[in-house]
Design an enzyme around this catalytic site. Sequence first.
Site, PDB file in Angstrom:
ATOM      1  N   CYS A   2     -10.837  23.879 -11.633  1.00  0.00           N
ATOM      2  CA  CYS A   2     -10.457  22.765 -12.490  1.00  0.00           C
ATOM      3  C   CYS A   2      -9.062  23.038 -13.019  1.00  0.00           C
ATOM      4  CB  CYS A   2     -11.432  22.620 -13.654  1.00  0.00           C
ATOM      5  SG  CYS A   2     -13.135  22.231 -13.153  1.00  0.00           S
ATOM      6  N   ASN A 101     -11.928  26.204 -17.093  1.00  0.00           N
ATOM      7  CA  ASN A 101     -11.829  26.374 -15.643  1.00  0.00           C
ATOM      8  C   ASN A 101     -12.525  27.674 -15.286  1.00  0.00           C
ATOM      9  OD1 ASN A 101     -11.053  26.372 -12.911  1.00  0.00           O
ATOM     10  ND2 ASN A 101      -9.133  27.407 -13.363  1.00  0.00           N
ATOM     11  N   TYR A 257      -5.238  28.627  -1.125  1.00  0.00           N
ATOM     12  CA  TYR A 257      -5.494  27.188  -1.055  1.00  0.00           C
ATOM     13  C   TYR A 257      -5.357  26.444  -2.380  1.00  0.00           C
ATOM     14  CZ  TYR A 257      -8.142  22.818  -0.501  1.00  0.00           C
ATOM     15  OH  TYR A 257      -8.520  21.506  -0.500  1.00  0.00           O
ATOM     16  N   THR A 303      -1.707  22.297   2.712  1.00  0.00           N
ATOM     17  CA  THR A 303      -1.616  23.660   2.193  1.00  0.00           C
ATOM     18  C   THR A 303      -1.110  24.667   3.203  1.00  0.00           C
ATOM     19  OG1 THR A 303      -3.647  23.011   1.031  1.00  0.00           O
ATOM     20  CG2 THR A 303      -2.869  25.248   0.696  1.00  0.00           C
ATOM     21  N   ASP A 365      -4.477  26.411   9.793  1.00  0.00           N
ATOM     22  CA  ASP A 365      -5.041  25.959   8.528  1.00  0.00           C
ATOM     23  C   ASP A 365      -5.051  27.123   7.552  1.00  0.00           C
ATOM     24  OD1 ASP A 365      -6.055  24.218   6.694  1.00  0.00           O
ATOM     25  OD2 ASP A 365      -7.885  23.740   7.791  1.00  0.00           O
ATOM     26  N   ASP A 366      -5.168  26.809   6.255  1.00  0.00           N
ATOM     27  CA  ASP A 366      -5.173  27.875   5.257  1.00  0.00           C
ATOM     28  C   ASP A 366      -6.435  28.714   5.331  1.00  0.00           C
ATOM     29  OD1 ASP A 366      -7.192  26.452   3.338  1.00  0.00           O
ATOM     30  OD2 ASP A 366      -5.613  24.990   3.659  1.00  0.00           O
TER      31      ASP A 366
END
Length: 507
Positions: A2, A101, A257, A303, A365-366
Amino acid sequence: MCGIVGIVGKSNVNFTLYDALTALQHRGQDAAGIVTCHEGRMYLRKENGSVRDVFRSRHMGRLIGNTGIGHVRYPTAGSSTSAEAQPFYVNSPYGITLAHNGNLTNTEELKNDLFQADLRHINTNSDSEVLLNVFAHELQCRNKLSPDPSDVFSAVSAVHRRCRGAYAAVAMITGYGLVGFRDPFGIRPAVFGKRETAEGNEYMIASESVALSSLGFTVIRDIEPGEAIYIDNDGNLHSKQCADTPTLSPCIFEYVYLARPDSIMDKVSVYKARLRMGEKLAEKIKKVWSDHDIDVVIPIPDTSRTSALELANHHGVKYREGFIKNRYIGRTFIMPGQSQRRKSVRQKLNAIDLEFKGKNVLLVDDSIVRGTTCNQIIKMAREAGAAKVYFASAAPEVCYPNVYGIDMPATHELIAHGKTVEQIQNEIGADWLVYQDLDDLISAAREGNKGIKQFDTSVFTGEYVTNDISKEYLDSLEASRNDSAKESGSTDVSSGDDEVMDLHNNN
């Protein structure tokens, strides 16, 4: 995952909070909330949706006050209802609101203690409400009509003794000030800074430095693990280490990410870390496949772009943007439910056939979590005419659940769990698959701050830095947070209506 923000300003902070949450929107798209304080009254607006959807002009005009906190959320607890949108509020003592978070790992134990010993009621399934009530109870135990910084720090110290897991939080104490604190391992990020105005200094605490720098605040530093920062309403800054044995162990997936590339977290540039990930992945490819026939490197936006570009440069291979992203579709990784993620992949990405036709393509890709997205993207590359489709992950195999606030709870939903690389390669439909080595990933992140002795790498190793995770806990977490639970989720009554709530008048 978050996003949190808190501001003590010299004028209304509503629009600054809005802009900061917009800068942190990548950390959560499920719900958003802002609460402000003016002359002892709090004004709250929170609801499901993105920042721009939740806050309209009529809401912003009523969010008055020079102090406030905000939150963007993505769901990790079974369903995505507005009943768990943040910030949360308790009226005693003083009136406290909190945004959080992370994820507490002893929530059920704390709920029982709060009810039986502290005589406090918890109204949702959110561990953030539990964290708020623990903090509020410990502050109330100081038994002061007006709290001073030592009271706030004593309360945070008690939170550290009682709460386990990951938490970076901001809390507003009505009429007194703003406090930000981080768990003793510093698993989730938090940073603070100031902005000079004609009226005096304004302070901001946020999840990422980009929220500060984009709004003209100068970053002072990260909040240390176990530390609390308290800014009173007069603009005086106080800080204290509140944990007995703090050990910096940031979540390495933030660098892979979660965070924006233009953020600096625990003195590490996310952008530079991702460049180094691409460099180390390129070196591995050279070792294991020196005579490769890769024609072009294509990132899966957004990303992985930084790592893919550096990988291509090291191999002397063309770098091309082969997928165009629809920016009005959210991040598929943080969508609640496999069916939504699967549906959104083709809505989100469209292939440029000219970049694929007749070529041997390396997609970068990450990371690979569930495998759903990369499986469909590989199909799209073949449909666009690629001769061969290779796949590279800038992170190692994700094999274990995350318990610290990232939506990776169900082991059986992780494609790499219990499988070899060759089995994963066949399952996603790639002609060849390569993963980053864990040591290289750690090196890529640590190079920015040699003072970090360890990272939380639990999703790759199954070793949890808090040392309190049992099989029983993981089983219960999986049952409550897997995709089937999300897709059949509850329909809790909304916690926010179409207007701003005046909390003073709602007690």
